[in-house]
Design an enzyme around this catalytic site. Sequence first.
Site, short mmCIF file in Angstrom:
data_model
loop_
_atom_site.label_atom_id
_atom_site.label_comp_id
_atom_site.label_asym_id
_atom_site.label_seq_id
_atom_site.Cartn_x
_atom_site.Cartn_y
_atom_site.Cartn_z
N ARG A 16 -7.61 10.13 8.98
CA ARG A 16 -6.63 11.21 8.82
C ARG A 16 -6.05 11.15 7.41
NH1 ARG A 16 -2.22 8.37 12.83
NH2 ARG A 16 -1.29 6.96 11.27
N TYR A 152 6.64 -2.26 0.44
CA TYR A 152 5.58 -1.31 0.07
C TYR A 152 5.41 -1.27 -1.45
CZ TYR A 152 3.25 3.30 -0.16
OH TYR A 152 2.39 4.34 -0.40
#
Length: 260
Positions: A16, A152
Amino acid sequence: MGKLDGRVVIVTGAARGQGEQEARLFVEEGARVVLADVLDEQGEAVAKELGEQARYVHLDVSSEEGWTAAVAAAKDAFGKVDGLVNNAGILRFNALVDTPLDEFMQVVNVNQVGCFLGIRAVAPAIAEAGGGTIVNTASYTAVTGMAAVGTYAATKHAILGLTRVAALELADSGIRVNAVCPGAIDTAMSNPAQLDPDADASEMSAALDELYRKLVPLGRVGRPREVADLALFLSSGDSSYITGQPFVIDGGWLAGVSIV
């Protein structure tokens, strides 16, 4: 003639979002693509839709054995590998001082270790094929800071380091290594409504556009296909004299802050 005619490329996180768009675009441009992900049902559906030019493999990018099997599957299906897009990644929101070690390591293992293992596993196959390209997915946060996504950002900074070192070490094997650094892109990472079948993802997309109208000079959130276009450029002959570089695709977000 496609820009990737004759190429065989592994794309991670391809079930995706950005990875799916990269896989679709690469097939359009003549490549044979191995879609790798842990979302088996979605990944298999995309590969089936793309036809004979695509295969799906289950891959946990933090697994050495998984990478060995993915490279073997690509060679078995298409005879070689001469391209890699390290796209898989995860995001967790937390202040640094509130981040548990297991959460930190989860993000490191997918984003940073996954990228390292991908380079290590696929580079020999690319060299064997006579050279090719590796595109690593970093982030806007690889070149600046952002509160609440410290883990992150740390992994994405590390990916830029891996990209530069790999570019130096693999150049003699005919392998170019670059990184894409997306800002806010309309994927499930920034638009969780895409994961909820009962939610209106388009409504959330419109809300994101409105939010980034105030933050980004180009006035909207980015589209996954735009990132795929950049990955195509870095995987094709159009970028034949480029290696070891980060390419920011953020609508101008990094350019600065407007006060009017």
